[in-house]
Every structure is written in structure tokens, then in C-alpha cells.
Design an enzyme around this catalytic site. Structure first.
Site, short mmCIF file in Angstrom:
data_model
loop_
_atom_site.label_atom_id
_atom_site.label_comp_id
_atom_site.label_asym_id
_atom_site.label_seq_id
_atom_site.Cartn_x
_atom_site.Cartn_y
_atom_site.Cartn_z
N GLY A 198 -7.53 45.31 27.35
CA GLY A 198 -7.03 46.80 26.79
C GLY A 198 -5.16 46.47 27.60
O GLY A 198 -5.07 47.23 26.88
N ALA B 250 -9.05 47.67 30.41
CA ALA B 250 -9.63 48.66 30.97
C ALA B 250 -10.26 49.25 32.34
O ALA B 250 -10.00 48.00 33.36
CB ALA B 250 -11.07 48.73 29.71
N GLU C 8 -11.49 39.25 29.03
CA GLU C 8 -12.30 39.75 29.01
C GLU C 8 -13.74 39.04 28.78
O GLU C 8 -14.69 39.39 28.74
CB GLU C 8 -13.01 40.27 27.47
CG GLU C 8 -11.61 42.44 27.52
CD GLU C 8 -10.56 42.05 27.12
OE1 GLU C 8 -9.73 40.87 27.21
OE2 GLU C 8 -10.41 42.72 26.96
N GLU D 273 -3.23 44.84 24.80
CA GLU D 273 -4.57 45.58 23.77
C GLU D 273 -3.28 46.54 23.03
O GLU D 273 -2.82 46.83 22.00
CB GLU D 273 -5.82 45.45 23.32
CG GLU D 273 -6.37 44.82 23.12
CD GLU D 273 -7.82 44.95 23.42
OE1 GLU D 273 -8.35 45.23 24.70
OE2 GLU D 273 -8.64 44.21 22.56
#
Ligand code: 3HC
Ligand code: NAI
Length: 699
Positions: free
Chosen positions: A109, A69, A132, A112
Site C-alpha cells: 500500500g 497497509a 502482497e 500504491e
């Protein structure tokens, strides 16, 4: 190629008669999932399907697959765009095979997203992970539910609580990727397109990770598995919330249907994201990167090409310093004053390599082969940089730098590992002060992350830039500071130490002081630390005059952990520390002799008196331009002195308490206790008055 958004484009290729769409993300430097990447991915997926593509490859331009992210968007401020979940659904539910093509790092992310493809292909050099936890978070886009379904619960626990990046080969073994390709990103593109075509011609199933349960079935209801894992990481993760929350999500993955697990993930993610720990850890991430930038040194400053390094002194520090370079394949010449000291030093280096479980016998030999021992400084003649690590003595260091000036080739970088001496005084004895700089490593030098580089008044731009670059190369976290006694870290530590000493005379016990810092999150307090280092460093029996507690302890045969007796008494087998009434009595007697009245001191007062003088000193360091930024000071304390990462560092922490409150307290302590370290920093007073911050202050 069609641009879909400012960072995503769409291409079409034919492969073995199959129409393959390539969705290409290009968002330098690390292809983070900024709002326009999410929007572009979603639109490109939708368009590819609408245009009748038979298969889709998601691939990235530049140095890496999506690295996560966009952390800079956390905390709001970014324009609204499609959410990551919608992008993921568009991939997972696509009616045609979707293949993620991974190079560089697929992190957070990014991984993911890849987990929502039906298949994953990676280059051999790629790394994959869910880091994370290191930002005080958990994977918030389904990673906590999908990763265990692909790699199993034990592996997911290990990966997510450590944040470790795994190699492609390891990922292939665990089922995290389906194919590994040798070669570069072009080879990856070709292999992914060919995989996509095969998926169509062979009618391979559109595998959705969310539908799989086989790898989590064993862990269902197995409370012991999770309890054992929690116990195994308890020491390392003490005080951190995120590791525990990651574990709870994996428990949910094992015990609940996918969507319910996802709800648990969402709730815990939000809690972490809005909490102070993740704010501190995200701050620390950017602080570390900011520290690499030195405003007055141009980016294109030419670097010294460091092919061979010299280290002088093979003691506690020299050996560890040499290991850092050998670890990254840079040959080292290490020089000692005599053969016996050299042999001893090299034997310690070998033992350290052998003790490390990740080293095979072959690796130990490879690294040792890069380290050449000598007793002749003339062997530094072909070194591009030399780091001096002899005793902390100005005369000795100056005489050595005179010699190095004679021996070393023109342009060689000459560094000192001094922990507090004046670099300019050392540089002044050479004919090339522009080549001299401080490189302050921390003990054990092969383990500790921090490298406090000390810029002399005359250090050249190239020397400054090279110390930062070489520090990064040997995997250190580097901070550039200026010359003053103790530089940034030790200078602030002295202030904390002064109050710790004072408080045990006023009635706090060493154990109470230590436990306040331990509970705050430091690995140990100042008295345990002194015991570990040895109370007799610099102590001489013949000149000892019972003038400090430390001297008195040494006079009473208490040398610290090494002889089982210091501020604490140590169990000979377990090394467990127990407070000792004898020590408390010695302190009491000394205090009475000095006319100091003993009283009960609260834990809160102890904390304030240990940490507020550090904040005050940090502000003085900024005033004097010894540190470039407030955040640099935090990088020093988190990486070199055990300041708990989840509290960001002393400057970030002070801001979170409120500078006005701290100024009030410092003023009060200054009046009641006195001492130069309590003199209020004018900068701190000004920031408090103006509503400013220490962590964002730039000097
Ligand atoms: N968001 C925003 N910026 C990022 C970023 C991210 N995820 N990752 C890196 N950057 C920026 C850095 O701040 C730096 O900027 P600068 O040049 O202006 O200082 C630049 O990218 C380059 O970064 P590095 O200097 O760290 O480059 P390296 O090549 O040494 O390392 C890396 C690359 C391994 C990708 C490293 O940057 C990294 O570890 N990044 C963070 C990865 C991460 O934690 N991802 C998870 C994010 S949280 C998440 O995904 C939540 C999700 O679950 C919903
Ligand atoms: P040490 O005493 O363990 O090692 C010093 C080594 O230098 C000894 O092996 C000695 O034989 C050698 N030496 C002395 N004079 C020499 C000469 N003329 N030529 C060649 N070798 C010589 O000391 P340590 O702890 O390694 O400290 C070295 C330097 O690092 C000091 O300046 C110290 O302040 C600094 N430092 C120490 C830290 C620590 O925690 N020990 C942390 C950070 C810096």
C-alpha cells in the site's frame, strides 16, 4: 509544523519562490497505513490545497517510507476512517504537483500511495516493491493496474508474483521513480522540495499513472506472454492462489480500461483476503516476528560483538554455515582435521558460490577471501564465536568442546550444530557451560532459512540473545527451542516417519504415501526424501540384518538416488522417479514375514496418520516448554521442513481443522494402532475441551 492526525503533520516551506507543503507521516515502526495515517493523509492533502500550497511533498519520518497497509488491521477491529482509495484520489487529482519522497522501503500500500503522486523521488538506498503475494494477497489499492502502466507487463509480472523489492537504481531504469538522490533522509527532503518547486516553475504536467497506456499496449491480447509466464513459475508457486490472482489482475491491466481493471482487482483481492491461504500467510508473517522475542531475555541484554567466526568441520554443513557469514562480510576461520578434507570442503564452497547466478566473479573472490582455512584449532583463538559441525557423535563432540574451552578466548560463544544430541551434555565438559548453545542449521545451510537455536540449561542471556541477533544478521529465520532429542523439528519428523514406515507394511505404497504429502503441499514425501539423502546413511553391510525395509533395500543394492535405485527407480538422464514393483514385492514379503496383513489404505487415513502424530507431539513439546509458543513450532516447520506456507504450519492447521476432531481421531488411532506417539497429549486434550488453540498457546 501542524499536527493533522496522531501520525500525520503538515509543514510549509518556500523554495525558489514556490510555496511547498510537506505532508509528513510518522507512524513507527514502519509507517504502516493505519486508519489514522489514512485519515491524516487525506486531511493534510485537502488542507494543503485549500491553504493554497503550490506543490505538495509526501514524506515519512523514521526509518522508512510507508511499508504497506497495517496488516494487523486486516480481519476487522480498526476504527472506521477514510479509505485508501480516497487518499489516493486526493493525491492523483490534486490541482498542484504531488511528489512522493521515498526512503527505506516503499512496499505494498505504501508504493500504491506513491504511485498516485505525479512524480517520485527516492534515496539511493531505498527499496520498492509489491510484496502482497507473500501474504497470500494482491495489491488491493490499484497497484495491479498502475505498476504495469509504469514498468511494463513483464516486469510487473515478475515483481508482483515474487514480491521482490527493487533498488532505486532499478526503479529509475524502469520508470518507477523519476529521480534518485544520494544521501540520507535530509538530502531526500531537500531534493524532493526542490523537485516540487521545479515542477511548478517549469509547469511540468500533473502525470497520472492511470492515464498511461503506452507500456501495456504491447501485451494487449498477448495470451502467449501470460501462458509462458505462468509456466515459468508453476513449480515454485504450486498450490498458492495469490500468484495466479496477481497474474489475472495484470492481464486485466493489459486488456481492460483502468476502471474495469480496478474492479477485477477489487473482486480478486476480496476473495484472497477472506480465504484461508492469506489468513495462514498473514499468521506466518507475525509468527516469524514473534519468534524473535524471548520473554525472559531483556531487550537490552548486552550482545557479544561477533567480528570473526570459527567453523569446525568443512563437510556438508560446515561449508554452508561458513558461507552464511562470508555473505554478510563477517570473516570466518574454518578448521578441518586434515589438509585433504579442508581442500575438498573449500572447493565445494567455491563451487557453490560460482554456481549461483547472482554472483559475479569478483563477488566469488571477495567472499572466498573472507574464508580462511586451517587444520589447527588454535586458529580459533581470536574468534568471537565458534560453531562445531563435525560428525554426529557425542564422544567426539565432547572432546572437541574440551579443546575449544582451552583455546577460545573468554566470553567467546561456543555453538554446536548437532541435529539431535544433548547440548547440556556437551556444555558440561567445558568450564564455561554458560557460553555453550546449539545452533541447528538445515541442509543446505547456505540456502535453508531456518535456524533452530537450542538453549542449554546454563546458556547465559547474552549467549541466547547473541545467537538470535547473529541469526537475523545472516538472514535466517530464528526460533529458540529447548533441549530434547531431536529438538522441535526432528522430534516431530520422527513421529511422521514412524507412521510412514508402518503404513507401507500395512499396504500403502511408498508412492501413495509420498503423493499424499505432495498433494498436501510438501515439496516431497518421506520416501523420496530418503532416496535423496541416501538410504545407506549409517548402514553397514557387515552388520545389516534385514530387520527394516531400509536395510533390505540396501542389501538389494538400492542406495537411493545416488545409484538410481531406492524406494523408486530413477531415470539416469532426467532423474524422474518411477515406482518399482520389485520394491513393492520386497515390502510385501517383509510384511508377510512379520504377520502383518496388507490392505488398501485411503489417502485420508494416510494424511491423518502422517500429520496427527506431529500435532500431538507439538502439543507435548509445548507441555514440556521445549518451544516457547505454538506459533514457533509453525515457524520451524514452514521454514525448515517444507510445510506449505499457505497452510500456516502444523499448529495453525490443526486449529483450522478443530482440536476436538483431532483428539477424537488420535484417540481412535491410539486404540487401533498403539504406539507411544499416539498417546494423547494432555495439553491437546485440555485445549480441545476448553475451545483453546495451539497456534496462540504460550508455554
Ligand atoms: N503492518 C503492521 N505491522 C507491520 C507491518 C505492516 N505492514 N510491517 C511490519 N510491521 C511490524 C512488524 O510486525 C514488527 O512488529 P514488532 O516489532 O512488534 O514485531 C515491526 O513492524 C518491524 O518489522 P520487522 O521486524 O519486519 O522490521 P524489518 O526492519 O526487518 O523489516 C519491513 C521492515 C521490510 C517493512 C518488513 O516489516 C515487511 O516486509 N513488512 C511487510 C511489508 C508488506 O508486506 N507490505 C504489504 C502489506 S499488504 C498491503 O499493503 C495491502 C495493500 O495492497 C492494500
Ligand atoms: P559431514 O560428514 O559432511 O562433515 C563433517 C566434517 O567434519 C567432515 O568434513 C570431517 O572431516 C570433519 N571432522 C570430523 N572430525 C573432525 C575433527 N576432529 N576436527 C575437524 N574436523 C573434523 O557431516 P555433516 O552432514 O556436515 O554434519 C555435521 C554435523 O551437522 C552433525 O552433527 C550433524 O548431525 C549436523 N547436521 C547435519 C545435517 C545434514 O543434513 N547433513 C543437518 C543439520 C545438522
Amino acid at each position: 509544523m501542524t499536527a493533522v492526525s496522531e501520525s500525520v503533520s503538515l509543514e510549509r516551506v518556500q523554495e525558489a519562490g514556490v510555496d511547498v507543503a510537506l505532508v509528513v507521516v510518522d507512524n513507527p515502526p514502519v509507517n504502516a497505513l493505519s486508519w489514522h495515517v489514512r485519515q491524516g493523509l487525506f486531511d493534510a492533502m485537502t488542507q494543503a490545497v485549500a491553504d493554497g500550497a503550490q506543490a505538495i511533498v509526501v514524506i515519512c519520518a523514521g526509518r522508512t517510507f510507508i511499508a504497506g497497509a497495517d496488516i494487523s488491521e486486516f480481519g476487522g477491529g480498526a476504527p472506521q476512517a477514510v479509505g485508501l482509495q480516497e487518499v489516493q484520489a486526493a493525491m492523483e487529482d490534486a490541482p498542484v504537483p504531488v511528489i512522493a519522497a521515498i526512503h527505506g522501503t516503499a512496499l505494498g500500500g505504501g508504493l500504491e500511495v506513491a504511485l498516485c503522486a505525479h512524480y517520485r523521488v527516492a534515496v539511493a538506498s531505498a527499496k520498492l516493491g509489491l510484496p502482497e503475494v507473500n501474504l497470500g494477497l494482491l495489491p488491493g489499492a490499484g497497484g495491479t493496474q498502475r505498476l504495469p502502466r509504469l514498468v511494463g507487463v513483464p516486469k510487473a509480472l515478475e515483481m508482483m508474483t515474487s514480491g521482490r523489492h527493487v533498488s532505486s537504481a532499478e526503479a529509475l531504469g524502469d520508470g518507477l521513480v523519476d529521480d534518485v538522490v544520494d544521501g540520507d533522509v535530509d538530502a531526500l527532503r531537500a531534493a524532493a522540495v526542490s523537485f516540487a518547486a521545479r515542477a511548478v516553475t517549469e509547469a511540468m504536467p500533473l502525470l497520472r499513472v492511470r492515464d498511461r497506456d503506452d507500456k501495456v499496449a504491447d501485451a494487449k491480447g498477448d495470451e502467449q506472454l501470460f501462458a509462458d509466464f505462468r509456466a515459468s513459475i508453476a513449480r515454485k508457486t504450486r498450490g498458492f492462489l495469490a500468484p495466479e490472482y496477481n497474474i489475472r489482475c495484470i492481464e486485466a491491466a493489459a486488456n481492460l480500461p483502468f476502471d474495469e481493471g480496478l474492479a477485477v482487482e477489487g473482486k480478486l483481492f476480496l476473495e484472497l483476503m477472506t480465504g484461508p491461504q492469506s489468513a495462514a500467510q498473514r499468521y506466518a508473517f507475525f509468527a516469524e516476528r514473534a519468534a524473535n522475542k524471548i520473554p525472559d531475555i531483556p531487550k537490552d541484554t548486552p550482545l557479544i560483538d561477533v567480528q570473526r567466526v570459527g567453523v569446525l568441520g568443512a563437510g556438508t554443513m560446515g561449508g554452508g554455515i561458513a558461507m552464511n557469514f562470508a555473505n554478510v562480510g563477517i570473516p570466518v576461520t574454518i578448521v578441518e582435521r586434515d589438509q585433504a578434507s579442508l581442500d575438498r570442503g573449500l572447493a565445494v564452497v567455491r563451487k557453490n558460490y560460482e554456481r549461483s547466478r547472482s554472483n559475479t566473479a569478483e563477488m566469488v573472490e571477495q567472499r572466498m577471501a573472507l574464508i580462511t582455512g586451517s587444520t589447527d584449532k588454535a586458529d580459533f583463538a581470536d574468534c568471537d564465536m565458534v560453531i562445531e559441525a563435525v560428525f554426529e557423535d557425542m564422544e567426539l563432540k565432547q572432546s572437541i568442546f574440551r579443546e575449544l574451552d582451552e583455546i577460545c578466548k573468554p566470553g567467546a560463544l561456543l555453538a554446536s550444530n548437532t541435529s539431535a544430541l544433548d547440548i547440556d551434555e556437551i556444555a558440561a565438559v567445558t568450564s564455561r557451560p554458560e557460553s555453550v548453545i546449539g545452533m541447528h542449521f538445515f541442509s543446505p545451510a547456505n540456502v535453508m532459512k531456518l535456524l533452530e537455536n537450542v538453549r542449554g540449561a546454563k546458556s547465559s542471556d547474552s549467549v541466547v540473545a547473541t545467537t538470535m541477533a547473529i541469526g537475523k544478521k545472516i538472514n535466517k529465520v530464528c526460533v529458540m527451542v529447548g533441549v530434547c532429542p531431536g529438538f522441535v523439528g526432528n522430534r516431530m519428523l520422527f513421529m511422521r516417519g514412524a507412521e510412514a514406515e508402518r503404513m507401507i507394511l500395512e499396504g500403502a505404497t511408498p508412492a501413495q504415501v509420498d503423493s499424499v504429502l505432495y498433494e498436501f503441499g510438501f515439496p516431497m514425501g518421506p520416501f523420496s526424501m530418503s532416496d535423496l539423502a541416501g538410504l545407506d546413511i549409517g548402514w553397514k553391510e557387515e552388520s545389516s540384518s534385514s530387520s527394516t525395509i531400509r536395510e533390505i533395500l540396501c542389501e538389494n543394492g538400492r542406495r537411493g538416488q545416488k545409484n538410481g535405485r531406492g524406494y523408486y527407480t530413477y531415470d539416469p538422464d532426467t532423474r524422474a522417479a518411477t515406482p518399482d514393483p520389485e520394491v513393492e514385492q520386497l515390502i510385501k514379503d517383509f510384511a508377510i514375514g512379520k504377520g502383518i496383513e496388507q490392505r488398501e489404505i485411503s489417502d485420508q487415513e494416510i494424511l491423518e496418520r502422517l500429520l496427527y502424530p506431529m500435532v500431538n507431539e507439538g502439543a507435548k513439546i509445548l507441555e514440556e516448554k521445549i518451544a516457547i509458543r505454538g506459533s514457533d513450532i509453525d515457524v520451524v516447520w514452514v521454514n525448515g521442513y517444507g510445510w506449505p506456507l499457505y497452510r500456516g504450519g502444523p499448529m495453525h492447521w490443526a486449529d483450522s481443522i478443530g482440536l476436538a476432531e483431532i483428539v477424537d481421531k488420535i484417540t481412535g488411532y491410539s486404540e487401533s494402532l498403539g504406539g507411544k506417539h499416539w498417546d494423547l497429549s494432555p495439553l491437546l486434550a485440555q485445549l480441545a475441551a476448553d475451545g483453546g488453540q495451539l497456534q496462540t498457546y504460550t508455554s
